[in-house]
Motif scaffolding. Sequence first.
Motif, short mmCIF file in Angstrom:
data_model
loop_
_atom_site.label_atom_id
_atom_site.label_comp_id
_atom_site.label_asym_id
_atom_site.label_seq_id
_atom_site.Cartn_x
_atom_site.Cartn_y
_atom_site.Cartn_z
N ASP A 1 0.84 -1.21 0.00
CA ASP A 1 0.00 0.00 0.00
C ASP A 1 0.87 1.25 0.00
O ASP A 1 0.59 2.21 -0.72
N ASN A 2 1.92 1.24 0.81
CA ASN A 2 2.85 2.37 0.84
C ASN A 2 3.54 2.53 -0.51
O ASN A 2 3.76 3.65 -0.98
N ALA A 3 3.91 1.40 -1.12
CA ALA A 3 4.57 1.43 -2.42
C ALA A 3 3.66 2.08 -3.46
O ALA A 3 4.11 2.94 -4.23
N ASP A 4 2.39 1.68 -3.48
CA ASP A 4 1.45 2.26 -4.44
C ASP A 4 1.30 3.76 -4.24
O ASP A 4 1.26 4.52 -5.20
N THR A 5 1.23 4.19 -2.98
CA THR A 5 1.12 5.62 -2.69
C THR A 5 2.35 6.37 -3.22
O THR A 5 2.22 7.43 -3.82
N SER A 6 3.52 5.80 -3.02
CA SER A 6 4.75 6.44 -3.50
C SER A 6 4.80 6.46 -5.03
O SER A 6 5.24 7.45 -5.62
N VAL A 7 4.34 5.40 -5.68
CA VAL A 7 4.31 5.36 -7.14
C VAL A 7 3.36 6.44 -7.67
O VAL A 7 3.68 7.13 -8.64
N ILE A 8 2.22 6.61 -7.03
CA ILE A 8 1.27 7.64 -7.45
C ILE A 8 1.89 9.03 -7.28
O ILE A 8 1.73 9.89 -8.15
N GLN A 9 2.61 9.23 -6.18
CA GLN A 9 3.31 10.52 -5.97
C GLN A 9 4.37 10.72 -7.05
O GLN A 9 4.53 11.82 -7.56
N ALA A 10 5.09 9.66 -7.39
CA ALA A 10 6.10 9.75 -8.45
C ALA A 10 5.43 10.15 -9.76
O ALA A 10 5.90 11.05 -10.47
N GLN A 11 4.30 9.51 -10.03
CA GLN A 11 3.57 9.79 -11.27
C GLN A 11 3.14 11.26 -11.35
O GLN A 11 3.28 11.90 -12.40
N ARG A 12 2.66 11.79 -10.25
CA ARG A 12 2.25 13.21 -10.21
C ARG A 12 3.43 14.13 -10.53
O ARG A 12 3.29 15.11 -11.26
N ASN A 13 4.57 13.81 -9.96
CA ASN A 13 5.74 14.65 -10.19
C ASN A 13 6.29 14.50 -11.60
O ASN A 13 6.76 15.47 -12.19
N TYR A 14 6.21 13.31 -12.16
CA TYR A 14 6.62 13.12 -13.55
C TYR A 14 5.69 13.90 -14.49
O TYR A 14 6.15 14.42 -15.51
N GLN A 15 4.40 13.97 -14.15
CA GLN A 15 3.47 14.77 -14.96
C GLN A 15 3.87 16.24 -14.94
O GLN A 15 3.85 16.92 -15.97
N LEU A 16 4.23 16.73 -13.74
CA LEU A 16 4.68 18.13 -13.64
C LEU A 16 5.98 18.33 -14.41
O LEU A 16 6.14 19.35 -15.10
N ALA A 17 6.88 17.38 -14.32
CA ALA A 17 8.14 17.47 -15.08
C ALA A 17 7.85 17.52 -16.57
O ALA A 17 8.46 18.32 -17.30
N LEU A 18 6.93 16.70 -17.02
CA LEU A 18 6.56 16.67 -18.43
C LEU A 18 6.00 18.02 -18.87
O LEU A 18 6.37 18.54 -19.92
N SER A 19 5.15 18.60 -18.04
CA SER A 19 4.56 19.89 -18.36
C SER A 19 5.63 20.98 -18.49
O SER A 19 5.64 21.76 -19.46
N TYR A 20 6.55 21.03 -17.54
CA TYR A 20 7.62 22.03 -17.60
C TYR A 20 8.59 21.75 -18.74
O TYR A 20 9.06 22.67 -19.41
N ALA A 21 8.91 20.48 -18.99
CA ALA A 21 9.80 20.13 -20.10
C ALA A 21 9.17 20.50 -21.43
O ALA A 21 9.86 20.97 -22.35
N ASP A 22 7.85 20.34 -21.54
CA ASP A 22 7.13 20.71 -22.74
C ASP A 22 7.22 22.22 -22.95
O ASP A 22 7.49 22.69 -24.06
N SER A 23 7.03 22.99 -21.88
CA SER A 23 7.12 24.45 -21.96
C SER A 23 8.52 24.90 -22.37
O SER A 23 8.67 25.90 -23.07
N ALA A 24 9.53 24.18 -21.93
CA ALA A 24 10.92 24.54 -22.23
C ALA A 24 11.40 23.97 -23.56
O ALA A 24 12.51 24.24 -23.99
#
Length: 186
Positions: free
Chosen positions: A103-126
């Motif tokens: 359960d903790n692993a899934d929560t961390s993976v979801i958090q990772a996914q959220r941050n990768y989405q933000l990274a993608l958004s900023y990388a797209d802008s740049a």
Amino acid sequence: LIERSNQAKYSDLQQAERLITRALQLSSYECMPLLRSAALREYSDIAQQTGDWKGAIETISRAIELARGLDTSKVEQLASLYLTLGNIYNSEAAYFERNKLFDNADTSVIQAQRNYQLALSYADSAHAFELKAKALLNLGTTAYKLFQDSAAYDYYNKALQMAKSADDAHIIALINQNLGILEDTQ
């Protein structure tokens, strides 16, 4: 000091930590936020290597806050910092998986996914193809870990297109490896 800490990082974490702490002391928030952000990123790396996930997350989050305060030309730095934060969560998830705390692993993976989405958004802008490829690759990996094979496949294929645009053979190889693993499981 940051460069010296990189040299010491893998041989002597305590020395690297002292050097980075000194760099943080020398770089005041008002006059050198970019240097301070870089030092915080290095400090976060040390915390992660020692298994201090909370410390690593808090430190890289402070680096992100500093980078957000910079002018808008630094969106590539934000993309990179969000990738780093996603990677920390991904490492934390792997730790939880090894210790059968799923359960903790899934929560961390979801958090990772959220941050990768933000990274993608900023990388797209740049218009940073390499960072965009890395974000898409990592989104594919998190989707795979969450048993979202179709989404993983889509992310990997988009990452492959970006990696080819960036002409990055290393990322292309990683993507192809992950596509092979995904195809093997089907």
